[in-house]
Write a protein that holds these residues in place. Structure first.
Motif, PDB file in Angstrom:
ATOM      1  N   ALA A 321      42.752  26.802  41.656  1.00 34.96           N
ATOM      2  CA  ALA A 321      42.939  27.119  40.241  1.00 34.96           C
ATOM      3  C   ALA A 321      43.577  28.485  40.067  1.00 34.96           C
ATOM      4  O   ALA A 321      44.463  28.676  39.231  1.00 34.96           O
ATOM      5  CB  ALA A 321      41.588  27.063  39.520  1.00 34.96           C
ATOM      6  N   VAL A 322      43.135  29.468  40.861  1.00 33.33           N
ATOM      7  CA  VAL A 322      43.749  30.797  40.805  1.00 33.33           C
ATOM      8  C   VAL A 322      45.200  30.729  41.245  1.00 33.33           C
ATOM      9  O   VAL A 322      46.086  31.374  40.680  1.00 33.33           O
ATOM     10  CB  VAL A 322      42.958  31.791  41.672  1.00 33.33           C
ATOM     11  CG1 VAL A 322      43.641  33.158  41.706  1.00 33.33           C
ATOM     12  CG2 VAL A 322      41.518  31.917  41.170  1.00 33.33           C
ATOM     13  N   LYS A 323      45.447  29.896  42.253  1.00 33.43           N
ATOM     14  CA  LYS A 323      46.799  29.745  42.783  1.00 33.43           C
ATOM     15  C   LYS A 323      47.722  29.111  41.744  1.00 33.43           C
ATOM     16  O   LYS A 323      48.929  29.376  41.723  1.00 33.43           O
ATOM     17  CB  LYS A 323      46.734  28.888  44.047  1.00 33.43           C
ATOM     18  CG  LYS A 323      47.957  28.978  44.948  1.00 33.43           C
ATOM     19  CD  LYS A 323      47.759  28.122  46.188  1.00 33.43           C
ATOM     20  CE  LYS A 323      46.562  28.600  46.986  1.00 33.43           C
ATOM     21  NZ  LYS A 323      46.403  27.822  48.244  1.00 33.43           N
ATOM     22  N   LYS A 324      47.155  28.262  40.863  1.00 37.88           N
ATOM     23  CA  LYS A 324      47.971  27.629  39.828  1.00 37.88           C
ATOM     24  C   LYS A 324      48.407  28.607  38.745  1.00 37.88           C
ATOM     25  O   LYS A 324      49.241  28.277  37.913  1.00 37.88           O
ATOM     26  CB  LYS A 324      47.192  26.472  39.184  1.00 37.88           C
ATOM     27  CG  LYS A 324      47.090  25.242  40.051  1.00 37.88           C
ATOM     28  CD  LYS A 324      46.619  24.040  39.254  1.00 37.88           C
ATOM     29  CE  LYS A 324      45.293  24.281  38.574  1.00 37.88           C
ATOM     30  NZ  LYS A 324      44.793  23.062  37.883  1.00 37.88           N
ATOM     31  N   GLY A 325      47.830  29.794  38.730  1.00 40.45           N
ATOM     32  CA  GLY A 325      48.229  30.798  37.751  1.00 40.45           C
ATOM     33  C   GLY A 325      47.317  30.914  36.558  1.00 40.45           C
ATOM     34  O   GLY A 325      47.674  31.562  35.571  1.00 40.45           O
ATOM     35  N   ILE A 326      46.123  30.298  36.592  1.00 40.22           N
ATOM     36  CA  ILE A 326      45.183  30.452  35.483  1.00 40.22           C
ATOM     37  C   ILE A 326      44.713  31.906  35.447  1.00 40.22           C
ATOM     38  O   ILE A 326      44.201  32.418  36.445  1.00 40.22           O
ATOM     39  CB  ILE A 326      43.965  29.518  35.651  1.00 40.22           C
ATOM     40  CG1 ILE A 326      44.414  28.062  35.650  1.00 40.22           C
ATOM     41  CG2 ILE A 326      42.951  29.749  34.541  1.00 40.22           C
ATOM     42  CD1 ILE A 326      43.283  27.080  35.865  1.00 40.22           C
ATOM     43  N   PRO A 327      44.883  32.610  34.325  1.00 41.15           N
ATOM     44  CA  PRO A 327      44.372  33.992  34.247  1.00 41.15           C
ATOM     45  C   PRO A 327      42.873  34.015  34.515  1.00 41.15           C
ATOM     46  O   PRO A 327      42.107  33.304  33.858  1.00 41.15           O
ATOM     47  CB  PRO A 327      44.707  34.408  32.814  1.00 41.15           C
ATOM     48  CG  PRO A 327      45.830  33.510  32.401  1.00 41.15           C
ATOM     49  CD  PRO A 327      45.580  32.209  33.093  1.00 41.15           C
ATOM     50  N   THR A 328      42.464  34.823  35.474  1.00 38.63           N
ATOM     51  CA  THR A 328      41.090  34.763  35.962  1.00 38.63           C
ATOM     52  C   THR A 328      40.478  36.152  36.020  1.00 38.63           C
ATOM     53  O   THR A 328      41.098  37.100  36.514  1.00 38.63           O
ATOM     54  CB  THR A 328      41.031  34.130  37.367  1.00 38.63           C
ATOM     55  OG1 THR A 328      41.716  32.874  37.346  1.00 38.63           O
ATOM     56  CG2 THR A 328      39.598  33.917  37.808  1.00 38.63           C
ATOM     57  N   ALA A 329      39.248  36.267  35.516  1.00 42.26           N
ATOM     58  CA  ALA A 329      38.437  37.482  35.650  1.00 42.26           C
ATOM     59  C   ALA A 329      37.382  37.215  36.708  1.00 42.26           C
ATOM     60  O   ALA A 329      36.506  36.364  36.520  1.00 42.26           O
ATOM     61  CB  ALA A 329      37.792  37.853  34.325  1.00 42.26           C
ATOM     62  N   ILE A 330      37.461  37.914  37.828  1.00 46.11           N
ATOM     63  CA  ILE A 330      36.540  37.727  38.949  1.00 46.11           C
ATOM     64  C   ILE A 330      35.597  38.915  39.011  1.00 46.11           C
ATOM     65  O   ILE A 330      36.041  40.064  39.130  1.00 46.11           O
ATOM     66  CB  ILE A 330      37.308  37.579  40.277  1.00 46.11           C
ATOM     67  CG1 ILE A 330      38.241  36.371  40.219  1.00 46.11           C
ATOM     68  CG2 ILE A 330      36.340  37.446  41.441  1.00 46.11           C
ATOM     69  CD1 ILE A 330      39.124  36.225  41.448  1.00 46.11           C
ATOM     70  N   PHE A 331      34.307  38.647  38.919  1.00 42.29           N
ATOM     71  CA  PHE A 331      33.276  39.672  39.065  1.00 42.29           C
ATOM     72  C   PHE A 331      32.496  39.339  40.330  1.00 42.29           C
ATOM     73  O   PHE A 331      31.760  38.353  40.377  1.00 42.29           O
ATOM     74  CB  PHE A 331      32.358  39.696  37.849  1.00 42.29           C
ATOM     75  CG  PHE A 331      32.973  40.301  36.618  1.00 42.29           C
ATOM     76  CD1 PHE A 331      32.588  41.562  36.173  1.00 42.29           C
ATOM     77  CD2 PHE A 331      33.945  39.624  35.906  1.00 42.29           C
ATOM     78  CE1 PHE A 331      33.148  42.131  35.041  1.00 42.29           C
ATOM     79  CE2 PHE A 331      34.517  40.171  34.775  1.00 42.29           C
ATOM     80  CZ  PHE A 331      34.120  41.422  34.341  1.00 42.29           C
ATOM     81  N   GLU A 332      32.682  40.147  41.355  1.00 39.28           N
ATOM     82  CA  GLU A 332      32.043  39.913  42.653  1.00 39.28           C
ATOM     83  C   GLU A 332      31.243  41.153  43.037  1.00 39.28           C
ATOM     84  O   GLU A 332      31.712  42.289  42.882  1.00 39.28           O
ATOM     85  CB  GLU A 332      33.097  39.613  43.718  1.00 39.28           C
ATOM     86  CG  GLU A 332      32.541  39.364  45.105  1.00 39.28           C
ATOM     87  CD  GLU A 332      31.666  38.123  45.183  1.00 39.28           C
ATOM     88  OE1 GLU A 332      30.693  38.135  45.972  1.00 39.28           O
ATOM     89  OE2 GLU A 332      31.951  37.146  44.464  1.00 39.28           O
ATOM     90  N   ASP A 333      30.019  40.948  43.541  1.00 38.00           N
ATOM     91  CA  ASP A 333      29.095  42.057  43.796  1.00 38.00           C
ATOM     92  C   ASP A 333      28.474  41.902  45.184  1.00 38.00           C
ATOM     93  O   ASP A 333      27.872  40.864  45.472  1.00 38.00           O
ATOM     94  CB  ASP A 333      27.985  42.047  42.741  1.00 38.00           C
ATOM     95  CG  ASP A 333      27.232  43.364  42.670  1.00 38.00           C
ATOM     96  OD1 ASP A 333      27.232  44.091  43.669  1.00 38.00           O
ATOM     97  OD2 ASP A 333      26.639  43.646  41.618  1.00 38.00           O
TER      98      ASP A 333
END
Length: 790
Positions: A321-333
């Motif tokens: 999905a990220v590769k398809k270009g969907i604008p994504t907010a990733i919060f990783e901790d």
């Protein structure tokens, strides 16, 4: 009548009273009281002056009415003239009210709307007018006075600026009133219980500060305007939301970071949504996205909290999905501090909830998060967390550990917030709890823009050493005081924006979608792990100049405009013209999920509470909302959300009360230190007596010695407890006396200034009146004298 029109609701229905109140002197003077020069208000008062002066002139010349040539009374004639003049004054006032011009002359522009808000209101469609029903208490506690004034000011500005597009109806609402009944039954707006302190006395009051914004069938309810949320932002967002037909769609990826409420099988209770979800639902159509299958839903932005907790199949679909270009907010901790039930980046997944009717299945394995980092061209610190030797909040130093990373202008000599990006340009202070960091791979062609940086008084600590081990060797719940903190003195990136075209290998894989399905699967399953593996060793740590170097690097894909035209032409007939194809990467990566902890929303809502000793104003919520808006391509509210009007205080009174408050706090601290010293002294004497008793009882048998020691220890403990209780009671009395004296002194200072504020203003007009009086008397005497001489 114009003076008493403000209280029209006492003698007439509410619907009529609202119209009458708008013509009252108090209502028309409100603009001047807020520092706004309104042309309509000026015309209103000038019209009154003109009409009343003419009426006075008519009454003064009344003795001449019977002296006309026809001998008839002129009363009817002048009455018609006066009524015509009054009607003309009303008409002129209504015209200028319709086409009003206003000027905010306050130094901080407190009573005017921002340019962005004005633009949004002007762009509203007059075919879909917006109605705002505001239910506001006439009297509120002192701590909410400013909030009420700001809300009323914003509502009046919207009403004036909106014209026929925005109509505002203000309802003066008290508990158990008809307006309160209407607010609850029609809109679900109820009174909120607020705690206030007035002259040292704590009270609970029921306050209405809510509004219903509706246009057609669309409706947004704001049940209560909190102190920390600007009324202008809340109103303009609600107005634009109800006036648009379709909201943008925001998808929340289902991970182990649970943001939506549900039934808990362990506690048998229903949990509520995180406050972040409630906030997003005011603007977006929020949907849950499950990555068990490919993510084909049309989304404007995808929110992925802790994607490292996905299973291998889910990770594959999310990366696609990220590769398809969907604008994504990733919060990783790497170490969720508040959300402790969520596994960190390098930690295994937790077991599912226990089933009361049977055992719980083992947790599913994690997917390979390295696939995501390889796609984004970054190195993510998953084994360590960042700490920083900087804390601008003195009252938090006792409870805050170095892993509480404060970010503001004092943390570093270089900018810590990226000024060129609207997401971070206006941020002032943020707090990250046990965050990780991200670095750009030199081999990546994607554009890496650091949004938030730490200072250089930093270091790292391993996640495995953060908690004390339990008796079974597993990490416990308490922070390990002996954890090894490795200083590095480097600048760490806590949040970054990653954009650009896909690398060449990924473009080939995207083109492979037109090939048979088995070939596409072969490319995905065979090539991607090799890329991740080959790039894993090319990364370097964060550098102070990494941000600047990335800015100079051209975006990937700029020199590829003419490549593979044949492939594009070949795939063109299969494309859907109604849905434009997204290309490239558009991601904001944040190294902490504790940012959307509900306590930060509570701090934001509380605002500058005068009753709180610790005043915190973090921009965590603002940063998150700016991130979603920017990724969704909706920049309408970012400038309004970033606006921070500053209210001027009465500096003289504040200075005097501050000195008294500091002196009072020093005395309270001295009392506490004296109590602690006396308690330590009493404890030392008790320990000494107990040691002497043990020495004397050495020659006794074991049973007698234990009995005497137990009796002596019990008696000594009673004396010690009584002494401590006596000391604490005396200290509490002194503390209460000091606080009473403080409140009395503050009240005395306030009353003194209030006295002068009431006493001084009438003196100038009285002096003018006396001067006019004596001048007239002198002229009258002079006139009489001259007549006598004749």
């Amino acid at each position: 009548p114009l003076a008493f029109a403000e209280n029209a609701d006492v003698i007439m229905p509410a619907s009529w009273a609202l119209a009458v109140k708008n013509w009252s002197l108090e209502e028309q003077f409100r603009d001047f009281g807020r520092g706004v020069i309104s042309l309509s208000a000026i015309v209103y008062f000038l019209s009154i002056v003109a009409a009343m002066l003419y009426l006075c002139m008519v009454l003064i010349g009344r003795r001449h009415w019977q002296g006309g040539r026809d001998g008839h009374s002129m009363g009817g004639h002048y009455l018609a003239r006066t009524l015509a003049l009054a009607a003309a004054a009303v008409g002129v006032t209504m015209i200028f009210h319709r086409f009003d011009t206003r000027a905010d002359v306050t130094s901080e522009r407190l009573s005017s709307l921002s340019s962005q808000t004005r633009k949004l209101i002007k762009e509203l469609d007059p075919k879909h007018p917006v109605k705002i029903d505001a239910y506001i208490s006439p009297d509120v506690p002192e701590s909410y006075v400013q909030t009420r004034l700001d809300l009323l000011s914003a509502l009046r500005e919207f009403d004036s600026l909106g014209g026929n597009k925005v109509h505002v109806v203000l309802h003066s609402t008290e508990p158990l009133s008809r307006a309160a009944e209407q607010a609850e039954q029609q809109y679900g707006i109820t009174a909120q219980e607020v705690i206030s302190r007035t002259r040292g006395a704590i009270s609970r009051e029921q306050v209405y500060l809510g509004a219903a914004i509706q246009s057609g069938l669309n409706k947004v309810i704001v049940p209560f305007f909190d102190r920390g949320i600007p009324a202008e932002y809340e109103l303009v967002r609600s107005i634009c939301t109800v006036s648009q037909q379709d909201r943008k769609k925001l998808g929340v990826l289902v991970t182990d970071a649970k943001l939506f409420g549900g039934f808990n099988m362990q506690t048998f209770s229903q949990s509520r949504n995180e406050l972040l979800v409630d906030e997003l639902e005011k603007q977006y159509e929020v949907v849950q996205v499950n990555a068990d299958s490919p993510i084909d839903e049309e989304l404007d932005v995808l929110f992925a909290p802790q994607p490292s907790s996905l299973t291998p199949e889910q990770m594959k679909n999310f990366v696609a999905a990220v590769k398809k270009g969907i604008p994504t907010a990733i919060f990783e901790d790497p170490f969720p501090y508040i959300h402790s039930d969520v596994p960190g980046t390098s930690q295994p997944r937790r077991s599912p909830q226990m089933n009361p009717f049977g055992g719980s299945p083992p947790p599913a394995p994690k997917g390979n998060i390295a696939e995501l980092w390889s796609l984004l061209g970054v190195d993510f610190m998953g084994q360590d967390v960042v700490w920083q030797k900087y804390n601008p909040e003195p009252k938090l130093r006792a409870m805050a550990s170095p892993e509480w990373v404060f970010v503001d202008s004092g943390a570093s000599e270089q900018p810590v917030f990226e000024a060129a990006d609207p997401v971070s340009s206006q941020l002032q202070e943020m707090l990250f709890l046990f965050p990780g960091s991200v670095a750009h791979k030199n081999a990546s062609e994607l554009k890496f823009e650091a949004l938030i940086l730490t200072g250089d008084q930093t270091g790292t600590v391993a996640v495995a050493e953060l908690l004390e081990p339990t008796m079974f060797g597993q990490p416990g719940g308490r922070l390990n005081m002996n954890r090894r903190m490795k200083p590095t003195n480097r600048y760490y990136t806590l949040a970054a924006r990653i954009t650009g075209e896909l690398p060449k290998e990924d473009e080939l894989m995207s083109d492979a979608a037109a090939e048979p399905a088995e070939e596409a699967a072969k490319n995905e399953d065979g090539e991607e792990p090799v890329d991740a593996k080959s790039e894993a060793g090319d990364s370097e740590g964060d550098k102070p100049d990494a941000k600047g170097a990335d800015k100079e690097k051209p975006e990937a894909g700029e020199d590829k405009a003419g490549e593979d035209k044949a492939g594009e032409d070949k795939a063109e007939p299969d494309a859907e013209p109604a849905k434009p194809k997204r290309e490239g990467i558009n991601v904001v990566l944040v190294c902490d999920i504790d940012l959307f902890y509900s306590a930060f929303f509570a701090l934001r809502a509380g605002g500058d509470d005068p009753n709180q000793e610790i005043k915190l104003n973090f921009d965590n919520v603002t940063f998150m909302l700016n991130t979603f808006d920017s990724l969704a391509g909706d920049d309408r509210f970012i400038a309004v959300r970033n606006r921070r009007p500053k209210h001027r205080i009465l500096e003289k009174i504040e200075k005097l009360t501050k000195e008294a408050r500091e002196k009072s706090m020093a005395e309270v601290e001295r009392y506490r230190e004296e109590v602690a010293a006396e308690q330590a002294k009493a404890q030392s004497e008790f320990d000494k007596q107990l040691a002497e008793l043990k020495k004397k009882s050495k020659n006794l048998d074991e049973l007698s010695r234990m009995q005497q020691e137990a009796m002596a220890q019990a008696a000594g403990q009673r004396r010690l407890d009584a002494k401590k209780s006596q000391l604490q009671k005396a200290a509490q009395q002194n503390i209460e006396k000091t606080e009473r004296d403080l409140n009395v002194k503050i009240s005395r200072e306030q009353d003194w200034y209030k006295f002068w504020a009431v006493f001084l203003p009438p003196i100038p007009p009285l002096l003018v009146g006396l001067g006019v009086y004596f001048n007239r008397r002198a002229r009258e005497r002079e006139g009489v004298s001259k007549s006598r001489l004749r």
